[in-house]
Design a protein around this motif. Structure first.
Motif: not given
Ligand SMILES: NC(=O)NCCC(=O)O
Length: 410
Positions: A139, A145, A214, A218, A223, A225, A251-252, A254-255, A276-277, A282
């Motif tokens: 990312e 970052f 995206k 987050p 973060f 962002e 990135c985020y 994925r949660h 980027a975490t 995490s």
């Molecule tokens: N770049 C980003 O979305 N980081 C959020 C932190 C995370 O999801 O671990």
């Protein structure tokens, strides 16, 4: 090909966020368990692919020489699938690059970006000369970052989709007949210079196939962002390339299980998760979420995380009453690939730049749909109904209360 730091020798100078001086959990276990225990632990931790431990693959001498010369981690694995009678194997070679920044964040912005380009060149060359078909970078690979700082000057790093980072990668795509996924901070010139967090998909002819922005931003830890860019407006596109159907969950995202699901519903065979975490936030989640998504959606997931600690000129706070600080913490790398059969590769280094190369037979996706039937048993209509009601302001949760809930115990 494996590189390790020696746990004993490194003890005294262990980094703050270390696992006892080892480059990865895999290497820590390998060095400290007897071979039989290691084999059994690996079977449970990283699963079996087609009934056996995931295999390593040999790479050309030119690639290993580049990794030695430039000090990046280089690992390569292969996922197989059962042989089918009516379909040929569909083996795709995927490359993932994780990297730290190349100059201090105080350097001129143009120099910082150029230095990252220079640093990445040999790693991309190693991927190209190894025959990688689809390459994905982390990312916002083209900048520090800086979103922790909330300072707007970092917006200067944003570029149009066809900007200099895309141009830099287009030449490699053309040279190596490679699809490249490049996640940038995007400045949308034709819509009032709005900023997005965007993955650009470059085709193997050097063309731009499209972009994805995206979806989930987050608001956790440092973060910050949402200070910089807006929630994406591109939905859940799947890009049909010469090497297969691919999507990007940035990135985020994925949660969010529904985010993974939507890419699957649109037919993705490989979903990339450029990230980027940092460790404290995490790292326990990292080996779980992508793997779960691969299993639940019968596709491959390729996870990439940046590496290193980035220090900024001005301190910032995390809004938690603790002292101000000037860095985000440790980006722990650990890029890896998960397969629909619940197996996964070991991870790249937690500290060093790296290139992870993985062969995957995409036939495994349908084979696992047929075996487990997750799509067939999904009952989407139940969830469509719940979600349709949930998004209405008048929604009331479906709760059945015990009529004796408040009765005192006799
Ligand atoms: N770049 C980003 O979305 N980081 C959020 C932190 C995370 O999801 O671990």
């Amino acid at each position: 090909m494996e590189k390790r730091l020696n746990g004993e020798a490194k003890k005294e100078e262990e980094p703050k966020d270390s696992i006892c001086g080892y480059d990865s959990l895999h290497l820590l276990l390998k060095d400290n368990l007897n071979p039989h225990h290691f084999q059994e632990v690996s079977r449970l931790l990283t699963g079996l692919n087609s009934g056996k431990a995931i295999e390593t693959i040999a790479l050309p001498e030119s690639a290993t020489a580049l990794s030695v010369e430039h000090g990046f981690d280089l690992q390569a694995f292969s996922f197989s699938a059962d042989k089918e009678q009516l379909r040929e194997p569909r083996v795709v070679r995927v490359g993932l690059i994780q990297n730290s920044i190349a100059l201090p964040t105080t350097a001129h912005f143009a120099d910082q970006k150029k230095a990252i380009f220079e640093k990445l060149k040999p790693i991309i060359e190693a991927a190209g000369s190894s025959g990688v078909n689809i390459l994905c970078l982390q990312e916002a690979w083209m900048m520090p970052f800086a979103f922790c700082t909330r300072e707007k000057r970092w917006c200067e790093f944003a570029e149009p989709v066809d900007g200099e980072s895309t141009k830099f990668l287009q030449s490699f795509a053309l040279k190596y007949n490679m699809v490249i996924i490049s996640s940038i901070l995007e400045r949308d010139i034709s819509h009032g210079e709005v900023i997005w967090n965007t993955s650009v998909v470059i085709g193997n002819h050097g063309n731009i196939i499209g972009k994805h922005r995206k979806n989930h931003i987050p608001r956790v830890g440092d973060f910050n962002e949402s200070t910089y860019y807006m929630e994406g407006n591109t939905g859940h596109p799947v890009f049909e390339t010469v090497y297969g159907k691919i999507a990007i969950n940035i990135c985020y995202g994925r949660h969010h299980p529904l985010n993974w699901l939507a890419f699957g519903l649109n037919g993705a065979e490989i979903v990339f998760n450029p990230s980027a975490t940092v460790g404290e936030l995490s790292e326990p989640m990292w080996p779980i979420e992508a793997r779960n998504a691969a299993i639940a959606n019968s596709y491959f997931v390729a996870s990439i995380n940046r590496v290193g600690t980035e220090t900024f000129p001005n301190a910032f706070t995390s809004g938690d009453g603790k002292p101000a600080h000037a860095d985000f913490g440790h980006f722990y790398g650990s890029s890896y690939v998960s397969a629909p059969d619940a197996s996964c590769t070991p991870s790249l280094s937690r500290y060093r730049d790296g290139l992870l190369i993985t062969d995957m037979d995409l036939n495994l996706c349908r084979q696992f749909k047929d075996k487990w039937g997750f799509r067939m048993t999904s009952r989407y209509e139940l969830y469509a109904d719940t979600l349709a009601r949930y998004v209405k302001p008048e929604f009331e949760p479906q709760v059945i209360t015990d009529p004796l809930l408040h009765r005192k115990a006799s």
